[in-house]
Design a protein around this motif. Structure first.
Motif, PDB file in Angstrom:
ATOM      1  N   ARG B 109       0.832  -1.205   0.000  1.00  0.00           N
ATOM      2  CA  ARG B 109       0.000   0.000   0.000  1.00  0.00           C
ATOM      3  C   ARG B 109       0.865   1.253   0.000  1.00  0.00           C
ATOM      4  O   ARG B 109       0.514   2.259  -0.598  1.00  0.00           O
ATOM      5  CB  ARG B 109      -0.938  -0.001   1.206  1.00  0.00           C
ATOM      6  N   ARG B 110       2.010   1.176   0.654  1.00  0.00           N
ATOM      7  CA  ARG B 110       2.842   2.366   0.794  1.00  0.00           C
ATOM      8  C   ARG B 110       3.667   2.629  -0.466  1.00  0.00           C
ATOM      9  O   ARG B 110       3.903   3.775  -0.832  1.00  0.00           O
ATOM     10  CB  ARG B 110       3.772   2.185   1.996  1.00  0.00           C
ATOM     11  N   LYS B 111       4.101   1.572  -1.088  1.00  0.00           N
ATOM     12  CA  LYS B 111       4.996   1.744  -2.226  1.00  0.00           C
ATOM     13  C   LYS B 111       4.518   0.913  -3.403  1.00  0.00           C
ATOM     14  O   LYS B 111       4.335  -0.292  -3.277  1.00  0.00           O
ATOM     15  CB  LYS B 111       6.409   1.320  -1.826  1.00  0.00           C
ATOM     16  N   SER B 112       4.334   1.567  -4.522  1.00  0.00           N
ATOM     17  CA  SER B 112       3.766   0.860  -5.666  1.00  0.00           C
ATOM     18  C   SER B 112       4.745  -0.156  -6.230  1.00  0.00           C
ATOM     19  O   SER B 112       5.955  -0.086  -6.003  1.00  0.00           O
ATOM     20  CB  SER B 112       3.399   1.862  -6.757  1.00  0.00           C
ATOM     21  N   TYR B 113       4.181  -1.073  -6.964  1.00  0.00           N
ATOM     22  CA  TYR B 113       5.002  -2.112  -7.604  1.00  0.00           C
ATOM     23  C   TYR B 113       6.014  -1.496  -8.547  1.00  0.00           C
ATOM     24  O   TYR B 113       7.191  -1.863  -8.541  1.00  0.00           O
ATOM     25  CB  TYR B 113       4.082  -3.075  -8.353  1.00  0.00           C
TER      26      TYR B 113
END
Lengths: 340, 340
Positions: B109-113
């Motif tokens: 949720r915090r860091k996108s793929y």
DNA sequence: GCCGGTTCCGAAAACGTTTTCGATTCCGAT
DNA sequence: ATCGGAATCGAAAACGTTTTCGGAACCGGC
């Protein structure tokens, strides 16, 4: 493709250097612009490219976990996994990033330790599975890069060791057997040349001697830490020894204990009613065997955590190289019967 | 510190670009100078800095293994380790370098793929442990970066799946129980919402129905894949059901089977004499339990190997995105008795 | 109004590669 | 001798950061 530091700089109307300093908590930035930069960085969804940072920075907070012998079949999986868990736990809590590298003795000969670190911009490493004869042991001692070895004794100005007192631990394990009334004990030995074996052997000797017992050569079953060898060894043992020649098997690893129990079952003997068995390592599987195996828990996950902490402290100059001895835990379960 | 490409260039009396092309098998280099450069590179002990390369190159051969949920306590260690082994096996054989990254749902949720890949210059990824509700599932589908999911069904132009036919496998497992004469079967269910559970459930239904049996709701023990829950579930079950209400326990995982056997032992029943039990996964530990547990081997190591191969093929344009279904292996051991 | 010292920020070098572009050389053919 | 083109290589940009250096702006004090 993705948002870089110059996108942030442009959006915030400042230079790239300013953005970098703002985000990395430098002092010479007015709180005003710092807040603005942080805000725009967040809005744009900026995350720094760690590869570029790693290439550029002189003080990277990136540490490596170097696993040797991981691909060999004889290796117990749980160790590496638990170690990884411990390391990552610490890494998550402290915002450092860990990279994992799998090597073996052949790779060590082909590529030097310094090269490996250089290639991946490793500023400090945790090493596991190193044999005392491995090339990297010397390399570590000479290196200026801080490192932590786990369960391998290496001395050097920048090398720490995280281990536990295997001698004392195996002494305690042996003492436990003796305290339960066992006098006729067979030692199921690991790989003869391995440091870990020798330490455990010393612990066994120590405890036996203290109790006026002696560990004669014919009471030792040698293996290469392979379960099948323990099974075969026990089967062979009873071909030349009477059933009541022994009351307990003292094994240098949990897997060996499993092998021993397997042999005893084949012979129609029960554990712990007929024979007692103890292991060493504290693998999860000792809880699922029948009976559950009394063992010494190496607490490998905590080893990983403490190794990571120690390494970071060394990297940031808060701690000197040292030998860290963690506590072991004698875990009494169901594979030993009190006799006599 | 270490020897760089410019050291080689200087020593060989050429430019850095020439060295790079010579070592990377470009065509526009005379064999003469190429040989000379390779020789001096070897003499100096030059190895390229992979970080710098990764930053610079457009077509990196670096792939990542992204493990989600690795730190959660409920996770079986063997899976990740076996997966790693398979991946590294392939990587060693083909000279690609693999990086491992540990994430969880919160990090997703915090860091996108895309950010994650960007940060580490990942050109293609193998993903394990993804839940269907995880943010990365959507991200994968939209991404232009090739990837391979393991055991998670994700559709997208550049996403492959490596899995096995869990429905057929569980069908086969159920059918095996039935073929051994079992009619009164209790299903020990995993996490209700999990995709893996639903597939296995479907397989069980399918086999039961084909044999004119039905799987009634009161014959299902629900768990969250936790061993203790299986133990408790079985204990509770027998409070409301007669002992001969069931002859076999069909478990959705090996750990659940272990939990079931634990409960039966506590109740003084024997396996397989009184009750039969089967598991699913093919964990190593099923060989060390008493009795050894009949199970379906997921062959996870090969999954890792094939996933890495598939990913590299996609990266280099040799294969399209596809769904790769590996064979499963019903491994008959000692936890089932033939009855009737 | 000038000066010394902060405070803040921009310009640019540096990290070690890859890769594009263009320049040079060389060779055979005209 | 001139030219076209191939073969070979050097120069330099690019990748995205960090970090050094120095310059501008501002401040208070004289």
């Amino acid at each position: 493709m993705s948002v870089t530091i110059q996108d942030v700089a442009k959006a915030a109307g400042v230079s790239v250097g300013t953005v970098s300093r703002a985000l990395n908590n430098y002092a010479d930035i007015s709180e005003n612009t710092r807040a603005r930069i942080i805000r725009t960085a967040q809005e744009l969804g900026y995350h720094p490219n760690l590869v570029a940072r790693s290439l550029s920075t002189k003080h990277p907070r990136s540490i490596a976990l170097i696993l040797s012998g991981f691909l060999e079949e004889t290796i117990i999986n749980d160790f590496e996994t638990m170690l990884m868990k411990g390391c990552y736990q610490f890494a998550f809590e402290h915002g450092v990033d860990i990279s994992i590298h799998v090597i073996n003795s052949a790779i060590q000969r082909r590529k030097s330790y310094e090269q490996l670190c250089y290639e991946h911009n490793i500023s400090g490493a945790i090493l596991f599975g190193l044999k005392t004869t491995d090339p990297y042991c010397e390399a570590l001692a000479d290196s200026k890069r801080p490192c932590v070895t786990i369960d391998t004794e290496v001395k050097g100005p920048h090398v720490s060791n995280v281990t536990l007192d295997h001698i004392a631990a195996f002494d305690e394990l042996t003492q436990y057997l003796i305290s339960q009334g066992h006098r006729r004990i067979v030692l199921v030995h690991g790989r003869k040349e391995a440091m870990v074996s020798m330490e455990r052997l010393a612990g066994a000797y120590q405890a036996m001697e203290r109790n006026g017992l002696q560990l004669t050569h014919d009471r030792i079953i040698y293996t290469n830490f392979l379960r099948e060898e323990a099974t075969q060894g026990v089967l062979d043992y009873f071909k030349t020894h009477a059933p009541d020649d022994v009351t307990a098997f003292l094994c240098m690893s949990d897997m060996l204990a499993i092998g021993v129990i397997e042999a005893l079952k084949r012979l129609g003997r029960r554990v712990p009613q007929d024979y007692s068995v103890v292991g060493y390592d504290g693998l999860d599987v000792t809880n699922y065997t029948d009976p559950r195996i009394t063992t010494v828990d190496q607490n490998i996950k905590e080893k990983g955590y403490e190794a990571a902490r120690l390494l970071l402290d060394m990297l940031e100059g808060r701690r000197q190289a040292q030998r860290l001895v963690l506590p072991h835990i004698l875990t009494v379960k169901d594979s030993v019967r009190r006799i006599g």
